[in-house]
Structure formats: C-alpha cells, structure tokens
Design an enzyme around this catalytic site. Structure first.
Site, PDB file in Angstrom:
ATOM      1  N   CYS A 116       0.442   2.429   7.780  1.00 38.40           N
ATOM      2  CA  CYS A 116       1.559   1.438   7.823  1.00 38.40           C
ATOM      3  C   CYS A 116       0.957   0.123   7.885  1.00 38.40           C
ATOM      4  CB  CYS A 116       2.740   1.740   9.238  1.00 38.40           C
ATOM      5  SG  CYS A 116       3.181   3.264   9.234  1.00 38.40           S
ATOM      6  N   GLU A 127       0.713  -1.200  -0.068  1.00 41.87           N
ATOM      7  CA  GLU A 127      -0.132  -0.040  -0.050  1.00 41.87           C
ATOM      8  C   GLU A 127       0.914   1.357  -0.069  1.00 41.87           C
ATOM      9  OE1 GLU A 127      -1.567   0.524   4.349  1.00 41.87           O
ATOM     10  OE2 GLU A 127      -1.264  -1.459   3.875  1.00 41.87           O
TER      11      GLU A 127
HETATM   12  N1  SAH Z   1      10.501   0.655   9.182  1.00 44.52           N
HETATM   13  C1  SAH Z   1      10.855   1.961   9.041  1.00 44.52           C
HETATM   14  C2  SAH Z   1       9.425   2.711   8.254  1.00 44.52           C
HETATM   15  C3  SAH Z   1       8.320   2.549   8.986  1.00 44.52           C
HETATM   16  S1  SAH Z   1       6.731   3.237   9.043  1.00 44.52           S
HETATM   17  C4  SAH Z   1      10.873   2.493  10.528  1.00 44.52           C
HETATM   18  O1  SAH Z   1      10.600   1.909  11.402  1.00 44.52           O
HETATM   19  O2  SAH Z   1      10.976   3.586  10.551  1.00 44.52           O
HETATM   20  C5  SAH Z   1       7.191   4.877   9.343  1.00 44.52           C
HETATM   21  C6  SAH Z   1       7.008   5.603  10.954  1.00 44.52           C
HETATM   22  O3  SAH Z   1       5.524   5.193  11.525  1.00 44.52           O
HETATM   23  C7  SAH Z   1       8.092   4.866  11.702  1.00 44.52           C
HETATM   24  O4  SAH Z   1       8.267   5.917  12.609  1.00 44.52           O
HETATM   25  C8  SAH Z   1       7.166   3.660  12.610  1.00 44.52           C
HETATM   26  O5  SAH Z   1       7.673   3.662  13.644  1.00 44.52           O
HETATM   27  C9  SAH Z   1       5.842   4.596  12.788  1.00 44.52           C
HETATM   28  N2  SAH Z   1       4.550   3.907  13.117  1.00 44.52           N
HETATM   29  C10 SAH Z   1       4.328   2.789  12.535  1.00 44.52           C
HETATM   30  N3  SAH Z   1       3.040   2.240  13.074  1.00 44.52           N
HETATM   31  C11 SAH Z   1       2.628   3.413  13.819  1.00 44.52           C
HETATM   32  C12 SAH Z   1       1.535   3.577  14.457  1.00 44.52           C
HETATM   33  N4  SAH Z   1       0.456   2.680  14.531  1.00 44.52           N
HETATM   34  N5  SAH Z   1       1.254   4.852  15.102  1.00 44.52           N
HETATM   35  C13 SAH Z   1       2.195   5.660  14.889  1.00 44.52           C
HETATM   36  N6  SAH Z   1       3.473   5.763  14.191  1.00 44.52           N
HETATM   37  C14 SAH Z   1       3.547   4.387  13.557  1.00 44.52           C
END
Ligand code: SAH
Length: 369
Positions: A334, A88
């Site tokens: 995400c 996505e």
């Molecule tokens: N794997 C990478 C990119 C992931 S997503 C990383 O860990 O950075 C991008 C951001 O969204 C990351 O900072 C991740 O920690 C955050 N994220 C993931 N799920 C989330 C959620 N449910 N609420 C808030 N932030 C979230």
C-alpha cells in the site's frame, strides 16, 4: 495532460467516431485495440482519425516503469502516468487465477496511521482510464488477451480510497465489466473502503454486485479513531447498516479487513468483541498481520497471536481467514514502493527504489462464491 481515451465507454467512442465523420466499425476497432492494451499509435485507424486522436488524447496514459518478481511469482509494478506521477500495483498468482491490485488515487488523504499510501497526503484522483490502464498494461505484459485474460480478478486495494474518487471509480467499474471491453465479472472484483458511509449507501444503488470490503481494524469507535481518523466521521454501527443495505440490494455478502496490530487490536478480548459485533451477519473477516511501515510506529501482531485470534473468531461462528503473505521478499504494501521510489529519485540513488525485504505482505482473500 491531454484527454484519456481509456476513460471512454463504447457508446462514447461511437459518438466520437461519428463526430469525426468515420464509419461505426472504427469505434469497435478502437475499443478492441484499447482492450488489448495498445498505445494509440498501435491501433489501426484511418489517417484522418489518427490525426484527430493524437491531438486530443494521450498516447499511453499508463506505462509500466518497473516490474519486480517475487519468489512466489507475485509481481509488483510501478506505473508512470502521463503527468509524471507514479502509482503502484501488484499481481498475485493463485490456483484459480491472477488477482491484480490497482490504485485509485495518487496518494490518499484518509490518514490511516498504519498505511504508507497516505504519508504524503493526496496528490490527485486517477481517472477511470488510468485505473483501467493499469489492468490493460499488466494483462498485455503478462501475455493476456480479452478471451484469455492474464488478469482474472481485480481488487481496488492499492493506493487511494476508492470512494473518495467515487465517479471515476464507478466509471472504471462499468467500463472494465462491459462486454465490449475486458468483460471482467463484478463477482471477480473487490472494492475496499475505509468506510465512507454516504458513498457506501450510494454504491448500493449502482447495481454493481462486487465484493464490498470494509477496513474495520477495530471493534469500538474510540479504538478505531486511534488508527483511522475517518472513524471520527463515521460510526461502526452506521458502517454495518450500510453493509446490510449493500447485501439487501445485491445479495453479496461483504468482507471486513482486520489488520492485527500488536498491543492495539489483537487481544482475544478483541476477537470476542469482533465476533459479537458481526454475529449473524452475512460477512467474512479477512485477518492480516500488519505490515510494519518504516515511517509508522506500529508493530505487527506475531503469527501465534494471529492464529489464536483467528481460532477465537471461528469458534464463535464467524467466517474468517488469515491471509497468507505474498511477495514478502520484494516488499511494498500500500504505497511503500511509490514512497521508496520517490525518495530514491530525490537522493539520486540509482536502484535504491525497491526494498529487498521490508517485511511487507500483500495477500488477498479467496474468491467469494
Ligand atoms: N482505502 C481503501 C483501500 C486501501 S488498502 C481502504 O481503506 O480500505 C487495502 C487494505 O490494506 C486496507 O484494509 C488497509 O487498511 C490495509 N492496509 C494499509 N496499510 C496496511 C499495513 N501497513 N498493514 C496491513 N494492512 C494495511
């Protein structure tokens, strides 16, 4: 699966065309067509070359399966890959341009406790062309061209850990920034990592000056390990050193993501500790209130708490912003959309694939100078 032509650099397309005994301009034609987001059969080439290409390469490695538009203009896309896997992406509209969030893996194996992408583990890495294909498909669908791009900024913040798919991600970055391709400036690209230190250090040597973003979400290694298993492998101190190394090599300030989780990391004492940790560093903090994921038992800090946290950081001299929520009426942070879609397929529910409202936010920092 066949090979993916969108994986190739200009030089590789040239070599391929030469090996087929075709004139060099055919390679430029191919690159032009691919950059416009065309399917293989839509690109004008000689009959002989077409036959060779069709046999070896995927016709359309990334296809938009569904598009959802939120009231604020944010669009969410489900992409179908050639092997039937689904990823996505999101397109967020800002005053300065449009930012597309792309996935780098099908699923993820990092196991962060708040994240939906990792719920079913890692399925597979995306190739460089499958990451690029998401951008090409959206740019085309939104009426963009190479000159007038509908996608002006890219964030690698969809499903997957970019540095767990290092080679393909670096190849994608080289191809998407190449002059002959879309030519997106590295300054308009943000890569978010959960903090894989060896890859962060290696990336500093690649000469790609983008916005390096690290998901911190805690101020001590112990607290971080409660929500992020990767904290057992890499210490915050080593992450900070790797960031400093990136700054030294590229001159780019770095960014920390900090998702505010109620009762976990969002007290003012946490803000003070975070300020102490980051004081004097050329960095910026992006706060976001957690998007509560149905399958997880963590709750978002409330808006008042988030504002107080922000104020505390700023008063202590830290550059910080609280991300505004975008597209919350169509949901899907995400990996949530993909999980929903797959669940709906399993149960046979016709249009249950998309949550009407699941409180999900997906914002992004203002562009870095
Ligand atoms: N794997 C990478 C990119 C992931 S997503 C990383 O860990 O950075 C991008 C951001 O969204 C990351 O900072 C991740 O920690 C955050 N994220 C993931 N799920 C989330 C959620 N449910 N609420 C808030 N932030 C979230």
């Amino acid at each position: 699966m066949k090979e993916i032509l969108q994986d190739k650099s200009m030089e590789e397309l040239a070599a391929l065309v030469a090996a087929a005994g075709e004139k060099p301009f055919r390679a430029r034609q191919l690159m032009e067509g691919l950059t416009q987001g065309k399917k293989l059969s839509e690109i004008p080439v000689s009959a002989a070359l077409r036959a060779r290409l069709t046999e070896a390469f995927e016709e359309e490695p990334v296809r938009i399966l569904e598009t959802l538009t939120a009231r604020d203009g944010t669009k969410k896309f489900l992409f179908a890959l050639a092997d039937g896997n689904i990823v996505e992406g999101v397109l967020m509209k800002y005053k300065y341009g449009n930012t597309q969030c792309v996935s780098t893996q099908v699923g993820c194996r990092m196991g962060c406790r708040f994240c939906a992408s990792t719920l079913n583990g890692l399925v597979r890495n995306l190739t460089a062309g499958e990451i690029l294909g998401q951008v090409l498909a959206v740019n085309r669908a939104e009426g963009g061209t190479k000159k007038e791009r509908a996608v002006t900024n890219i964030v690698l913040m969809g499903s997957g850990e970019p540095f767990d798919n290092y080679e393909n991600v670096v190849r994608f970055l080289r191809n998407v920034t190449a002059e002959e391709g879309l030519g997106v400036s590295a300054r308009n690209i943000s890569l978010s990592t959960c903090g894989l230190v060896p890859q962060m250090r290696r990336f500093a040597e690649e000469g790609i000056p983008l916005n390096l973003t690290v998901s911190l979400h805690a101020v001590t290694d112990e607290e971080r390990a409660r929500t992020m298993p990767v904290a057992n492998a890499y210490k915050i101190a080593d992450i900070l050193d790797a960031c400093a190394c990136y700054f030294q090599k590229t001159g780019r300030r770095y960014i920390f993501e900090y998702s505010l989780i109620a009762g976990e990391n969002s007290d003012l004492a946490h803000a003070a500790a975070l300020a102490h940790l980051l004081k004097g560093r050329p960095c910026h903090v992006n706060l976001i209130r957690l998007n509560a994921v149905k399958e997880r038992h963590l709750l978002a800090a409330d808006e008042k708490n988030a504002q107080a946290f922000l104020k505390e950081l700023v008063s202590r001299g830290i550059s910080a912003t609280l991300r505004r929520s975008m597209g919350s009426d169509i949901g899907g942070a995400c990996g949530q959309l993909r999980v929903k879609y797959i669940e709906a397929k399993k149960t046979g529910a016709a249009d249950a694939g998309f949550p009407k409202s699941c409180g999900a936010d997906f914002g992004e920092e203002e562009p870095q100078a």
